[in-house]
Design a protein around this motif. Sequence first.
Motif, PDB file in Angstrom:
ATOM      1  N   ALA A  79      14.419 -21.558  57.302  1.00 53.88           N
ATOM      2  CA  ALA A  79      13.464 -20.461  57.176  1.00 53.88           C
ATOM      3  C   ALA A  79      12.070 -21.063  57.277  1.00 53.88           C
ATOM      4  CB  ALA A  79      13.644 -19.717  55.856  1.00 53.88           C
ATOM      5  N   LEU A  80      11.264 -20.581  58.206  1.00 54.54           N
ATOM      6  CA  LEU A  80       9.911 -21.078  58.407  1.00 54.54           C
ATOM      7  C   LEU A  80       8.914 -19.980  58.067  1.00 54.54           C
ATOM      8  CD1 LEU A  80      10.320 -23.011  61.793  1.00 54.54           C
ATOM      9  CD2 LEU A  80      10.349 -23.948  59.472  1.00 54.54           C
ATOM     10  N   SER A  81       7.846 -20.356  57.386  1.00 56.10           N
ATOM     11  CA  SER A  81       6.798 -19.406  57.021  1.00 56.10           C
ATOM     12  C   SER A  81       5.440 -20.069  57.188  1.00 56.10           C
ATOM     13  CB  SER A  81       6.990 -18.920  55.575  1.00 56.10           C
ATOM     14  OG  SER A  81       6.918 -20.009  54.671  1.00 56.10           O
ATOM     15  N   LEU A  82       4.396 -19.243  57.199  1.00 51.34           N
ATOM     16  CA  LEU A  82       3.037 -19.761  57.360  1.00 51.34           C
ATOM     17  C   LEU A  82       2.408 -20.120  56.015  1.00 51.34           C
ATOM     18  CD1 LEU A  82       1.690 -17.338  60.110  1.00 51.34           C
ATOM     19  CD2 LEU A  82       2.598 -19.652  60.383  1.00 51.34           C
ATOM     20  N   HIS A  83       3.033 -19.701  54.938  1.00 55.01           N
ATOM     21  CA  HIS A  83       2.551 -20.016  53.595  1.00 55.01           C
ATOM     22  C   HIS A  83       3.747 -20.466  52.747  1.00 55.01           C
ATOM     23  CE1 HIS A  83      -1.330 -18.191  54.554  1.00 55.01           C
ATOM     24  NE2 HIS A  83      -0.654 -17.174  55.078  1.00 55.01           N
ATOM     25  N   PRO A  84       3.525 -21.302  51.747  1.00 58.82           N
ATOM     26  CA  PRO A  84       4.654 -21.809  50.939  1.00 58.82           C
ATOM     27  C   PRO A  84       5.504 -20.702  50.333  1.00 58.82           C
ATOM     28  CG  PRO A  84       2.647 -23.036  50.475  1.00 58.82           C
ATOM     29  CD  PRO A  84       2.242 -21.903  51.360  1.00 58.82           C
ATOM     30  N   ASP A  85       4.869 -19.604  49.921  1.00 56.17           N
ATOM     31  CA  ASP A  85       5.607 -18.486  49.321  1.00 56.17           C
ATOM     32  C   ASP A  85       5.562 -17.251  50.204  1.00 56.17           C
ATOM     33  OD1 ASP A  85       6.124 -20.053  47.014  1.00 56.17           O
ATOM     34  OD2 ASP A  85       4.148 -19.527  46.198  1.00 56.17           O
ATOM     35  N   PRO A  99      -1.023 -15.287  63.726  1.00 55.69           N
ATOM     36  CA  PRO A  99      -2.439 -15.390  63.334  1.00 55.69           C
ATOM     37  C   PRO A  99      -2.821 -16.812  62.937  1.00 55.69           C
ATOM     38  CG  PRO A  99      -1.161 -14.462  61.533  1.00 55.69           C
ATOM     39  CD  PRO A  99      -0.204 -14.610  62.692  1.00 55.69           C
ATOM     40  N   VAL A 100      -2.718 -17.734  63.916  1.00 57.85           N
ATOM     41  CA  VAL A 100      -3.006 -19.143  63.668  1.00 57.85           C
ATOM     42  C   VAL A 100      -3.797 -19.704  64.845  1.00 57.85           C
ATOM     43  CG1 VAL A 100      -0.968 -19.536  62.236  1.00 57.85           C
ATOM     44  CG2 VAL A 100      -0.802 -19.801  64.708  1.00 57.85           C
ATOM     45  N   GLY A 101      -4.354 -20.882  64.660  1.00 60.78           N
ATOM     46  CA  GLY A 101      -5.029 -21.577  65.739  1.00 60.78           C
ATOM     47  C   GLY A 101      -4.060 -22.449  66.505  1.00 60.78           C
ATOM     48  N   THR A 102      -4.586 -23.371  67.286  1.00 63.91           N
ATOM     49  CA  THR A 102      -3.731 -24.255  68.083  1.00 63.91           C
ATOM     50  C   THR A 102      -3.087 -25.342  67.235  1.00 63.91           C
ATOM     51  OG1 THR A 102      -5.678 -25.577  68.655  1.00 63.91           O
ATOM     52  CG2 THR A 102      -5.030 -23.836  70.198  1.00 63.91           C
ATOM     53  N   THR A 103      -3.585 -25.534  66.036  1.00 61.66           N
ATOM     54  CA  THR A 103      -2.972 -26.471  65.092  1.00 61.66           C
ATOM     55  C   THR A 103      -2.343 -25.650  63.964  1.00 61.66           C
ATOM     56  OG1 THR A 103      -4.593 -28.188  65.601  1.00 61.66           O
ATOM     57  CG2 THR A 103      -3.322 -28.427  63.563  1.00 61.66           C
ATOM     58  N   VAL A 104      -1.011 -25.700  63.869  1.00 59.62           N
ATOM     59  CA  VAL A 104      -0.280 -24.811  62.975  1.00 59.62           C
ATOM     60  C   VAL A 104       0.463 -25.638  61.922  1.00 59.62           C
ATOM     61  CG1 VAL A 104       1.370 -22.912  62.826  1.00 59.62           C
ATOM     62  CG2 VAL A 104       0.082 -23.289  64.946  1.00 59.62           C
ATOM     63  N   THR A 105       0.407 -25.177  60.694  1.00 58.53           N
ATOM     64  CA  THR A 105       1.198 -25.765  59.616  1.00 58.53           C
ATOM     65  C   THR A 105       2.227 -24.736  59.163  1.00 58.53           C
ATOM     66  OG1 THR A 105      -0.638 -27.147  58.856  1.00 58.53           O
ATOM     67  CG2 THR A 105       1.178 -26.764  57.318  1.00 58.53           C
ATOM     68  N   MET A 106       3.493 -25.090  59.256  1.00 61.38           N
ATOM     69  CA  MET A 106       4.571 -24.215  58.821  1.00 61.38           C
ATOM     70  C   MET A 106       5.304 -24.858  57.651  1.00 61.38           C
ATOM     71  SD  MET A 106       6.226 -22.717  62.340  1.00 61.38           S
ATOM     72  CE  MET A 106       5.225 -21.801  63.519  1.00 61.38           C
ATOM     73  N   PHE A 107       5.886 -23.994  56.837  1.00 57.56           N
ATOM     74  CA  PHE A 107       6.577 -24.464  55.638  1.00 57.56           C
ATOM     75  C   PHE A 107       8.068 -24.153  55.769  1.00 57.56           C
ATOM     76  CE2 PHE A 107       2.200 -23.764  54.479  1.00 57.56           C
ATOM     77  CZ  PHE A 107       1.887 -24.908  53.763  1.00 57.56           C
ATOM     78  N   PHE A 108       8.868 -25.171  55.520  1.00 58.79           N
ATOM     79  CA  PHE A 108      10.313 -25.082  55.695  1.00 58.79           C
ATOM     80  C   PHE A 108      11.012 -24.783  54.370  1.00 58.79           C
ATOM     81  CE2 PHE A 108      14.229 -27.525  55.047  1.00 58.79           C
ATOM     82  CZ  PHE A 108      15.067 -26.909  55.967  1.00 58.79           C
ATOM     83  N   HIS A 109      12.013 -23.893  54.448  1.00 60.12           N
ATOM     84  CA  HIS A 109      12.845 -23.580  53.281  1.00 60.12           C
ATOM     85  C   HIS A 109      14.309 -23.698  53.697  1.00 60.12           C
ATOM     86  CE1 HIS A 109       9.343 -21.988  51.069  1.00 60.12           C
ATOM     87  NE2 HIS A 109       8.992 -21.457  52.231  1.00 60.12           N
TER      88      HIS A 109
END
Length: 338
Positions: A79-85, A99-109
């Motif tokens: 499960a990937l999300s743009l925020h930890p919760d 709704p992100v730029g060219t550098t994306v941080t995703m959070f894995f669950h």
Amino acid sequence: MDLKSLFVVAQFIKARCAHGMMAGTAKKDKNYIFYEVEIQDSKKLKLCYLDKVEPNATIGEIKCLLYKIYPKWYPARQALSLHPDGESLKDDEVLENLPVGTTVTMFFHDLGPQLGWTMVFLSECIGPLFIYLFFFLHLLNVYEQIDDYTSSPCSVVTLACVCHCFHYFRRLLETIFIHRFSDGTLPLQTIMRNCLYYWGFSAWLAYYINHPLYTPPSYGNLQVYSSLVVFMLCEAGNFSIHLALNNLGCNGLRPKRIPYPTRNPFTWLFFFVSCPNYTYEVGTWLSFSIMTQCVPVALFTLLGFIQMTIWARGKHTMYTREFTDYPELRSAIIPLFL
């Protein structure tokens, strides 16, 4: 200028234009924008860094890239999300539309072990089928010792076994040959809880119905055989609805068309409810409760009705949201009422 000279000039111009187009393409490729995706776990520790990810890449494709790095986490388990919760992203969502730029941080669950819907239905249905037969054939020594090898003389006991086995055998055949399942999965813990529910209730009601001291229904054959007729009609109706839904085009969990009645009279319930398969399922267990006059069966019917009402109302809401011309006369599960 003769024709030969004109032909040479035309070829030269064509070559120059082609060269210009190639140069433009190369320039475009050179300036092509890629995304950089960093995937972190719930503790914000870096799991991997994906460089030069295509803008049109989907979340499902990103999960496949992560699976290549960590084989223990197959895509259905991720499960990937743009925020930890935050809410989990859907597999068909496109990276450039987020709704992100060219550098994306995703959070894995980690969702834990998963099983497909076919295995879920098979697991839920095989258990009750064999558990009931164990009690009916007295393969389990659960009664008093003097009653272990005796059976109730009531014919309804045999009839109830036939009906119960027929119901789950039909569901098994539908799971294998008729139902269309999406690519979704269910956590193993949820499957175990569902199996405990179905298997446990099957053992409970089978214990009482097959008990040597079981007493027949109060109104005798009239109550038994009238309930049997309703039971078989509901079984035929349930099968007919599932067959009709199988012929309905679907896009994942969302239908492409509104389900309408066919020439089969059992599908005419579509005129009044959105989920006639649940209506027939409730009718099946209600008639089985009256046929056996058994309290555990009635309790199982009540709990099933509550759960199926929740599912039916959810699907009814989805239908009304997806289709502006959805029939207003339809209810969720009970005609003109609920």
